[in-house]
Design an enzyme around this catalytic site. Structure first.
Site, PDB file in Angstrom:
ATOM      1  N   ARG A 121       0.820  -1.230   0.000  1.00  0.00           N
ATOM      2  CA  ARG A 121       0.000   0.000   0.000  1.00  0.00           C
ATOM      3  C   ARG A 121       0.849   1.274   0.000  1.00  0.00           C
ATOM      4  NH1 ARG A 121      -2.782  -3.241   3.677  1.00  0.00           N
ATOM      5  NH2 ARG A 121      -4.625  -4.157   2.744  1.00  0.00           N
ATOM      6  N   LYS A 143       3.987  11.515 -11.402  1.00  0.00           N
ATOM      7  CA  LYS A 143       3.080  10.709 -12.233  1.00  0.00           C
ATOM      8  C   LYS A 143       3.744   9.361 -12.468  1.00  0.00           C
ATOM      9  CE  LYS A 143       0.472  13.952 -15.120  1.00  0.00           C
ATOM     10  NZ  LYS A 143       0.196  14.318 -16.528  1.00  0.00           N
ATOM     11  N   GLU A 185      11.232  17.857 -24.944  1.00  0.00           N
ATOM     12  CA  GLU A 185      10.610  18.285 -23.678  1.00  0.00           C
ATOM     13  C   GLU A 185      11.274  19.557 -23.146  1.00  0.00           C
ATOM     14  OE1 GLU A 185       7.895  16.896 -22.564  1.00  0.00           O
ATOM     15  OE2 GLU A 185       7.878  14.832 -23.315  1.00  0.00           O
ATOM     16  N   LYS A 228       9.217  22.715 -13.910  1.00  0.00           N
ATOM     17  CA  LYS A 228       8.286  21.620 -13.619  1.00  0.00           C
ATOM     18  C   LYS A 228       7.899  21.650 -12.140  1.00  0.00           C
ATOM     19  CE  LYS A 228       6.604  17.163 -14.478  1.00  0.00           C
ATOM     20  NZ  LYS A 228       6.651  15.936 -15.216  1.00  0.00           N
ATOM     21  N   GLU A 238      -3.084  17.933 -11.676  1.00  0.00           N
ATOM     22  CA  GLU A 238      -3.492  18.358 -13.012  1.00  0.00           C
ATOM     23  C   GLU A 238      -4.969  18.763 -13.087  1.00  0.00           C
ATOM     24  OE1 GLU A 238      -1.283  16.385 -16.180  1.00  0.00           O
ATOM     25  OE2 GLU A 238      -3.081  16.520 -17.407  1.00  0.00           O
ATOM     26  N   ARG A 242      -1.205  22.527 -14.490  1.00  0.00           N
ATOM     27  CA  ARG A 242      -0.266  21.445 -14.845  1.00  0.00           C
ATOM     28  C   ARG A 242      -0.503  20.952 -16.271  1.00  0.00           C
ATOM     29  NH1 ARG A 242       2.020  16.307 -11.247  1.00  0.00           N
ATOM     30  NH2 ARG A 242       3.242  15.455 -12.951  1.00  0.00           N
ATOM     31  N   ASN A 246       1.471  19.480 -21.049  1.00  0.00           N
ATOM     32  CA  ASN A 246       1.122  18.546 -22.126  1.00  0.00           C
ATOM     33  C   ASN A 246       1.194  19.188 -23.504  1.00  0.00           C
ATOM     34  OD1 ASN A 246       0.581  16.514 -20.234  1.00  0.00           O
ATOM     35  ND2 ASN A 246      -1.481  17.317 -19.903  1.00  0.00           N
ATOM     36  N   HIS A 249       1.497  17.129 -26.718  1.00  0.00           N
ATOM     37  CA  HIS A 249       1.275  15.713 -26.421  1.00  0.00           C
ATOM     38  C   HIS A 249       0.032  15.145 -27.094  1.00  0.00           C
ATOM     39  CE1 HIS A 249       4.481  16.470 -23.648  1.00  0.00           C
ATOM     40  NE2 HIS A 249       4.484  15.230 -23.202  1.00  0.00           N
ATOM     41  N   HIS A 253       0.745  12.139 -29.325  1.00  0.00           N
ATOM     42  CA  HIS A 253       0.236  10.781 -29.066  1.00  0.00           C
ATOM     43  C   HIS A 253      -0.446  10.216 -30.301  1.00  0.00           C
ATOM     44  CE1 HIS A 253       0.143  11.076 -24.385  1.00  0.00           C
ATOM     45  NE2 HIS A 253       1.300  10.670 -24.854  1.00  0.00           N
ATOM     46  N   HIS A 266       8.972   9.220 -28.012  1.00  0.00           N
ATOM     47  CA  HIS A 266       7.970  10.115 -27.439  1.00  0.00           C
ATOM     48  C   HIS A 266       8.357  11.594 -27.660  1.00  0.00           C
ATOM     49  CE1 HIS A 266       5.025  11.573 -24.575  1.00  0.00           C
ATOM     50  NE2 HIS A 266       5.981  12.175 -23.886  1.00  0.00           N
TER      51      HIS A 266
HETATM   52  N1  LIG Z   1       5.802  10.409 -15.437  1.00  0.00           N
HETATM   53  C1  LIG Z   1       5.851  11.437 -16.218  1.00  0.00           C
HETATM   54  O1  LIG Z   1       5.551  12.569 -15.839  1.00  0.00           O
HETATM   55  C2  LIG Z   1       6.318  11.243 -17.632  1.00  0.00           C
HETATM   56  C3  LIG Z   1       6.622  12.346 -18.441  1.00  0.00           C
HETATM   57  C4  LIG Z   1       7.118  12.118 -19.715  1.00  0.00           C
HETATM   58  C5  LIG Z   1       7.305  10.811 -20.178  1.00  0.00           C
HETATM   59  N2  LIG Z   1       6.992   9.774 -19.364  1.00  0.00           N
HETATM   60  C6  LIG Z   1       7.208   8.401 -19.799  1.00  0.00           C
HETATM   61  O2  LIG Z   1       8.596   8.238 -19.984  1.00  0.00           O
HETATM   62  C7  LIG Z   1       8.826   7.207 -20.942  1.00  0.00           C
HETATM   63  C8  LIG Z   1       9.889   7.666 -21.911  1.00  0.00           C
HETATM   64  O3  LIG Z   1      11.073   7.855 -21.180  1.00  0.00           O
HETATM   65  P1  LIG Z   1      12.505   7.881 -21.879  1.00  0.00           P
HETATM   66  O4  LIG Z   1      12.452   8.777 -23.035  1.00  0.00           O
HETATM   67  O5  LIG Z   1      13.498   8.123 -20.804  1.00  0.00           O
HETATM   68  O6  LIG Z   1      12.609   6.415 -22.497  1.00  0.00           O
HETATM   69  P2  LIG Z   1      13.255   5.047 -21.955  1.00  0.00           P
HETATM   70  O7  LIG Z   1      13.071   4.906 -20.511  1.00  0.00           O
HETATM   71  O8  LIG Z   1      12.711   3.987 -22.831  1.00  0.00           O
HETATM   72  O9  LIG Z   1      14.806   5.250 -22.264  1.00  0.00           O
HETATM   73  C9  LIG Z   1      15.237   5.368 -23.585  1.00  0.00           C
HETATM   74  C10 LIG Z   1      16.300   4.325 -23.942  1.00  0.00           C
HETATM   75  O10 LIG Z   1      17.551   4.723 -23.393  1.00  0.00           O
HETATM   76  C11 LIG Z   1      18.094   3.646 -22.616  1.00  0.00           C
HETATM   77  N3  LIG Z   1      18.910   4.293 -21.591  1.00  0.00           N
HETATM   78  C12 LIG Z   1      18.501   4.884 -20.465  1.00  0.00           C
HETATM   79  N4  LIG Z   1      19.529   5.520 -19.883  1.00  0.00           N
HETATM   80  C13 LIG Z   1      20.608   5.296 -20.642  1.00  0.00           C
HETATM   81  C14 LIG Z   1      21.960   5.708 -20.569  1.00  0.00           C
HETATM   82  N5  LIG Z   1      22.381   6.544 -19.624  1.00  0.00           N
HETATM   83  N6  LIG Z   1      22.821   5.290 -21.516  1.00  0.00           N
HETATM   84  C15 LIG Z   1      22.382   4.492 -22.544  1.00  0.00           C
HETATM   85  N7  LIG Z   1      21.111   4.100 -22.685  1.00  0.00           N
HETATM   86  C16 LIG Z   1      20.233   4.501 -21.741  1.00  0.00           C
HETATM   87  C17 LIG Z   1      16.883   2.916 -22.134  1.00  0.00           C
HETATM   88  O11 LIG Z   1      17.200   1.616 -21.719  1.00  0.00           O
HETATM   89  C18 LIG Z   1      16.011   2.952 -23.387  1.00  0.00           C
HETATM   90  O12 LIG Z   1      16.448   1.991 -24.320  1.00  0.00           O
HETATM   91  C19 LIG Z   1       7.486   6.909 -21.593  1.00  0.00           C
HETATM   92  O13 LIG Z   1       6.998   5.684 -21.094  1.00  0.00           O
HETATM   93  C20 LIG Z   1       6.592   8.054 -21.127  1.00  0.00           C
HETATM   94  O14 LIG Z   1       5.255   7.671 -20.982  1.00  0.00           O
HETATM   95  C21 LIG Z   1       6.514   9.954 -18.113  1.00  0.00           C
END
Ligand SMILES: NC(=O)c1ccc[n+]([C@@H]2O[C@H](COP(=O)([O-])OP(=O)(O)OC[C@H]3O[C@@H](n4cnc5c(N)ncnc54)[C@H](O)[C@@H]3O)[C@@H](O)[C@H]2O)c1
Length: 366
Positions: A121, A143, A185, A228, A238, A242, A246, A249, A253, A266
């Site tokens: 929990r 999030k 971003e 942020k 949000e 907030r 987006n 986005h 998407h 993304h």
């Molecule tokens: N929670 C939130 O507020 C929020 C905001 C934006 C995006 N997201 C989410 O984030 C995700 C995208 O995140 P991302 O762009 O970091 O993608 P990711 O986590 O898939 O990382 C991108 C790639 O880089 C690799 N990687 C990570 N660190 C590395 C490093 N230092 N050296 C070499 N390779 C490395 C990972 O293994 C992956 O293959 C999506 O699922 C999206 O929905 C969440």
């Protein structure tokens, strides 16, 4: 070099550390004073690069460190990976006074956060982001989510970490395309909130120079996290402001869904989405042609795609945007820039208006 910021959320406030070669152990001791058992959640790309170093730093600070290695990729942001984390926690005999540490990009961060929100929990967790996107965006703000076969991030929780520690040294191993996606971003913050930061990026956003110059990178990540943090502190769940985070986005998407998630990153889809939102804003008289061109130019300079994928039509956009979580009372909600440095949410844009603008964009890009 260590920069520290604070996310101000009363009893859920937490620090963001940004620097090079961070001593995770020491930093996390402050954030998790009584938490001695720590489960690192990472993936099979990040583990060979950073797991040993991270484990050593945390063990030296007195944590009893466990780890679980997930498969890499958005397609593994699933209930199966979530269960893998739960199984690792239970098999290690961990209880309510353990904590989780997310070591990786946004995928790992979102999943570990959701696991922390729900294991027993709710147990504390920290974010150790290793991608630019995770450093400037997903690790901050609480999030958390996993995907459902019927939709991205459909199962999740608002659950704040106890600390975020972004070691920019990790960007040395991050593929250039991922850095560019993170810049999508980064640019977003300039457009929605900070004209001065946008101008700063126009001067410094050459990707090669940026990667080489850690001082600029630190300054840039710090400004993004500060924005942020400021926005999240005003509207954690949000209900209002907030939503400006987006920008790009909703269109983005739709592109991701049209091509199949993972075809474009993304941040790439968000880059094009910001161009489309700015184009729509220009047609509403909210953004001048010159401002629109500056936005397009900066996105292009960061090596992000600026054209709608071949064959994708205005109807495709509208069909896919209707599935977005952000649709409220039947109206698609668009975040639109108001010039550079300000933005707002608009719910009064009819499908006919959006379709006309998208059709014109597609015609112009041909
Ligand atoms: N929670 C939130 O507020 C929020 C905001 C934006 C995006 N997201 C989410 O984030 C995700 C995208 O995140 P991302 O762009 O970091 O993608 P990711 O986590 O898939 O990382 C991108 C790639 O880089 C690799 N990687 C990570 N660190 C590395 C490093 N230092 N050296 C070499 N390779 C490395 C990972 O293994 C992956 O293959 C999506 O699922 C999206 O929905 C969440």
């Amino acid at each position: 070099m260590l920069e520290t910021l604070q996310v101000d959320l009363k009893d859920r406030s937490y620090p963001i550390y940004i620097g090079l070669n961070l001593a995770y152990g020491e930093l996390l001791q402050k954030a998790l004073p009584q938490k001695r058992e720590l489960m690192i959640v990472t993936n099979d790309t990040v583990a060979p690069l950073y797991l040993d170093k991270t484990r050593a730093s945390l063990s030296a600070a007195g944590f009893q460190v466990h780890h679980v290695i997930l498969k890499d990729g958005e397609s593994y942001k699933t209930v199966d990976s979530y269960m893998q984390i739960m199984t690792a926690l239970i098999e290690a005999g961990l209880s309510r006074d353990c904590a989780l540490a997310a070591l990786g990009g946004g995928v790992v961060g979102d999943m570990a956060g959701f696991a922390a929100a729900t294991f027993m929990r709710g147990v504390p967790y920290v974010q150790l982001p290793t991608t630019l996107l995770a450093m400037v965006d997903s690790s901050v703000g609480g999030k958390t989510a996993i995907n459902h076969p019927l939709g991205k991030n459909m199962v999740g929780a608002f659950y704040q970490p106890k600390a975020v520690a972004a070691d920019l040294q990790a960007l040395d191993t991050l593929p250039r395309r991922e850095i560019a996606a993170g810049m999508g971003e980064v640019i977003k913050y300039g457009i929605i909130y900070d004209a001065e930061f946008f101008a700063y990026l126009e001067q410094h956003a050459d990707l090669s120079a940026l990667i080489a110059d850690k001082a600029h990178l630190i300054a840039m990540v710090k400004r993004c996290c500060a924005i942020k943090a400021e926005v999240v502190a005003q509207d954690e769940r949000e209900g209002g402001i907030r939503a400006i985070l987006n920008l790009g986005h909703t269109f983005g998407h739709a592109v991701e869904a049209y091509l199949g998630f993972g075809t474009w990153l993304h941040g790439e889809a968000v880059g094009l989405g910001m161009i489309l939102a700015s184009y729509l804003a220009m047609h509403r008289g909210l953004v001048s042609r010159e401002q629109y061109q500056r936005i397009c130019a900066l996105i292009a300079r960061c090596e992000l795609p600026v054209k709608i994928p071949d064959g994708m039509t205005a109807d495709d956009f509208l069909r896919l945007m209707r599935h977005d979580k952000k649709v409220k009372n039947g109206a698609i909600r668009y975040v639109l820039p108001q010039g550079i440095g300000r933005s707002a949410v608009y719910s009064d844009i009819s499908d006919a208006e959006a379709a006309a603008v998208l059709t014109q964009f597609i015609k112009e890009q041909a």
